[in-house]
Structures are given as structure tokens and as C-alpha cells.
Design an enzyme around this catalytic site. Structure first.
Site, mmCIF file in Angstrom:
data_model
loop_
_atom_site.group_PDB
_atom_site.id
_atom_site.type_symbol
_atom_site.label_atom_id
_atom_site.label_comp_id
_atom_site.label_asym_id
_atom_site.label_seq_id
_atom_site.Cartn_x
_atom_site.Cartn_y
_atom_site.Cartn_z
ATOM 1 C CB SER A 84 -1.102 0.120 0.905
ATOM 2 O OG SER A 84 -0.349 0.024 2.919
ATOM 3 C CG HIS A 99 -3.523 -1.847 -1.721
ATOM 4 N ND1 HIS A 99 -3.807 0.110 -1.990
ATOM 5 C CD2 HIS A 99 -3.325 -2.182 -0.106
ATOM 6 C CE1 HIS A 99 -3.987 0.540 -0.599
ATOM 7 N NE2 HIS A 99 -4.261 -0.789 0.566
ATOM 8 C CE LYS A 111 -7.834 -0.501 -0.111
ATOM 9 N NZ LYS A 111 -8.002 0.482 1.519
#
Length: 402
Positions: free
Chosen positions: A183, A211, A242
Site C-alpha cells: 500500500s 490493493h 478499494k
């Protein structure tokens, strides 16, 4: 009670002496996936993790609105009490199908997914091997599990191999934990090599695709799909906050007796479940992932455009081309001033300082969205380049080559 945070208070005061409080930004209004107003001025959003822009997808918003009208605003209970609705079970089945897994369970946040997964899977007699740059939720989950924790150097399969060999004669299960895309720097794990090491050692593997879900892989299932190693990954954990544009988290696996985790995972057992509106929007977002691959194609184009622009400007960024691009700054004061000037110029990014960053080095963390227009990206690059030049901490590529 709060006196122990005196140093933290002083550190925050030092940050605010150089401008706005970067950790207390409150937007007036979010206008779209890529724009907001702040202090009456329009700003471009380049720090939201909204990789596919689904927070403003009409079909996801419509699904959420319908669910609120039909089932209310919340469940007011945990999944094992009164908080399991038909939508929860349907989402878990949908998610398992999408991930090509037999089982899936949904948590109220991505953070709780790691807490619940690790504390449910591992115990005091087991070993957790964690990448040194693992997210805080992974470390907290390991602490909650009470397992013996061994850290291996970031993205270093050989160091993982050495540590697994050292533990070979130790009793207990060995679970390796890595992330798809990290991240802070946006770097991608060498998953094929990690899989080879875990197979050699007879360990198990959990991959946090927070992610990378919706970003990597032909179908958007993440790094394990992109690297062709999904059958070798024992547990997949991730978040809805996300690419799926909402909130919540999940754990998925083919493991036998998977549903026992619902009775063993305290973060699952004792937290109110996700409201119907979120369940509905996430369920629709998965459908969008499956039916609109053009979103990932557009994201890839935007990522390449932005990365090329930052590199051409002579800025030092992370080692992988991913939706996360973090600009390395020479010191904290420069990073704070840089962040303030960017915001004043209409570009919102994340300021990352202190222990949250690899090696404690200050970063300006940016994230790209499929909904960014080429014009927005060009303008952001120009503003970043000009402010960096005014601060004098980079060399344009042409000058560096001479």
C-alpha cells in the site's frame, strides 16, 4: 490517560506549523470519483484508492438505494446474532464464485478481515511468517492470534526460505503472509517465487489482495490470478474499500471446515454486520468487475500515463508500475511543504510519514483511478513537477543524463 501521547502531540504540532493538518482534511463535498471541493475550491483527487471509480457507478448506487428502502439502514447485530440477512449469504456465494473458491466469509472492514483471518487460523503453537512491510492489520492480527511471528525481508523469497528452514523442526503450522500490491510504495510481491518457497517447506500461504483485487489479473482477481498460482494460495483476504468502492472485507479459501472460522474468529463474531446498502453495492460491483474489463484497461492506461510523467519529471517513485505511485522526499519538512503546496494548487494526495512508511522515509503517496481523464493526469503531473522543481529536490532526466 492521554499524557503518554505527548510526543505524538508534539509531532503533530510540528507538522501543522508548516501548513494544514494533513490528517484532518474534511472535504466540503465529493463531486465524483476524481474531484471534490475543499474550502470552497475544486480539487482533483489523487489519493483515494478508488481504483475503478465505482463509488459513483450508477448501478452500484442504485443497488444501495434500493436496499436501504427495502431493508433499512443497518442490521444492528453481529452475524451470529441477528445480523445475517439473505444478502450477506448471497454476497459470500457470489464472492466465492468470483474468486474460484469453495468458501468465503464477509467482515465489516478490511482491517477486521486480517484480524479475523489470522486470529482464527493461527494459535500460540503456530508460526506466522510476515513480510517486513506488512500492513498494520496483519501485524495486529498476528498479535491477536498469539502465534510466534517471524519477519522476512520485504519481497525477499530467499530470506523467507532461510527462515522457514530454520523453523523446519519446530512444531506447529507455518503460515506465510504476503500482499499482492503493497500500500505504501505500490510494489508487487514476487508471488511465484514465494509460492515455490512455501511449497518446498510444506507451509501454507495467505495473500492479502486488498490493493490488487480488481487491478491485476485478466478477470481482476488479483496477483495470484495474474501470476497463475491461485491453486497454491491457501487463503485470500481482501477489502471492499478499494476497487469495489465501499467498505468491508473478506476471507476466501477451499479449506475443509472453513465455516468453523465463523465460530472461532472474534472480529467476525462480535462486530455488527455490514448494512444492506453496502452488501448490495458490493454485490453489484463484483458484477461490474466481471462484465466490464474495459475499466481495468482504462486504469492500466492511466497508470502508465501517470508513471511515465513522474519518471520524465525526474521524480523517484516505487519500483513497480501500479495504481500506487509514491514520490520519495528527502526529508519530512520538504514532504509536508510539498503536500501543502499541492493541495493549494488543487491536487489532493496522501502524506505518509513516520513508522507507516518503509524505512520511515517520507512519501507523497498517490493513487490513480480509471475515471481520471488524460487532462486531469497531465495537469497533476505538471503541478507536481513544478512544485518539486521549486523545492529543488530532483533532477530532470535530461540534466541527470548529461
Amino acid at each position: 490517560m492521554l499524557a503518554k501521547y505527548r510526543e505524538l502531540r508534539n509531532a503533530r504540532a510540528g507538522v501543522m506549523q508548516l501548513g494544514q493538518d494533513p490528517f484532518g482534511v474534511v472535504f466540503d463535498r465529493i463531486l465524483s470519483a476524481t474531484e471534490a471541493t475543499l474550502g470552497g475550491s475544486r480539487v482533483m483527487l489523487f489519493g483515494t484508492n478508488n481504483y475503478l471509480g465505482l463509488t459513483f457507478d450508477p448501478s452500484c448506487m442504485d443497488a444501495a438505494a434500493r436496499a436501504i428502502r427495502e431493508e433499512g439502514t443497518g442490521t444492528t447485530g453481529s452475524r451470529i446474532a441477528n445480523g445475517s440477512y439473505g444478502g450477506h449469504a448471497a454476497l459470500e456465494a457470489r464472492l466465492a464464485g468470483f474468486l474460484k473458491r469453495r468458501h468465503a466469509m464477509v467482515f465489516s472492514t478490511g482491517y477486521q478481515a486480517n484480524l479475523g483471518a489470522l486470529s482464527g487460523l493461527a494459535g500460540p503453537k503456530d508460526h506466522l511468517l510476515l513480510d517486513a512491510d506488512s500492513h498494520a492489520s496483519i501485524y495486529d492480527g498476528a498479535r491477536m492470534a498469539g502465534a510466534q511471528v517471524t519477519r522476512f525481508r520485504h519481497n525477499d523469497p530467499e530470506d523467507l526460505r532461510r527462515r522457514l528452514r530454520h523453523l523446519a523442526d519446530q512444531p506447529g503450522e507455518k503460515l506465510v503472509v504476503t500482499e499482492g500490491i503493497y500500500s505504501m510504495l505500490g510494489d508487487v510481491a514476487p508471488l511465484r517465487d514465494i509460492v515455490a518457497v512455501k511449497r518446498e517447506a510444506g507451509a501454507r500461504l495467505m495473500v492479502d489482495e486488498a490493493h490488487s483485487l480488481g487491478v491485476l489479473g485478466k478477470a481482476g482477481r488479483g496477483l495470484a490470478e495474474a501470476d497463475g498460482v491461485e491453486p497454491e494460495v491457501d487463503y485470500v483476504v481482501g477489502t471492499f474499500s478499494k476497487s469495489l468502492g465501499a467498505v468491508g472485507g473478506f476471507l476466501a479459501s477451499d479449506a475443509e471446515d472453513f465455516d468453523l472460522l465463523r465460530l472461532a474468529s472474534r472480529p467476525y463474531m462480535f462486530t455488527a454486520s455490514l448494512p444492506p446498502s453496502v452488501i448490495a453495492s458490493v454485490t453489484q460491483a463484483i458484477k461490474v468487475l466481471e462484465t466490464e474489463p474495459s475499466l481495468r484497461a482504462r486504469l492500466r492506461r492511466n497508470v502508465a500515463h501517470f508513471h511515465d510523467g513522474l519518471v520524465a519529471a525526474g521524480l523517484s517513485i516505487g519500483p513497480s508500475v501500479s495504481p500506487i505511485a509514491s514520490i520519495r522526499c528527502p526529508d519530512q519538512a520538504t514532504a509536508i511543504v510539498f503536500w501543502n503546496r499541492l493541495l493549494a494548487a488543487g491536487v489532493y494526495v496522501n502524506l505518509a510519514i513516520g513508522s507507516a512508511t518503509p524505512g520511515g522515509k517520507p512519501l507523497l503517496r498517490t493513487s490513480i483511478c480509471a475515471e481520471h481523464t488524460p487532462e486531469q493526469i497531465d495537469r497533476a503531473i505538471m503541478i507536481i513537477r513544478d512544485i518539486a522543481a521549486s523545492l529543488g529536490f530532483f533532477q530532470p532526466m535530461e540534466a541527470a543524463a548529461e
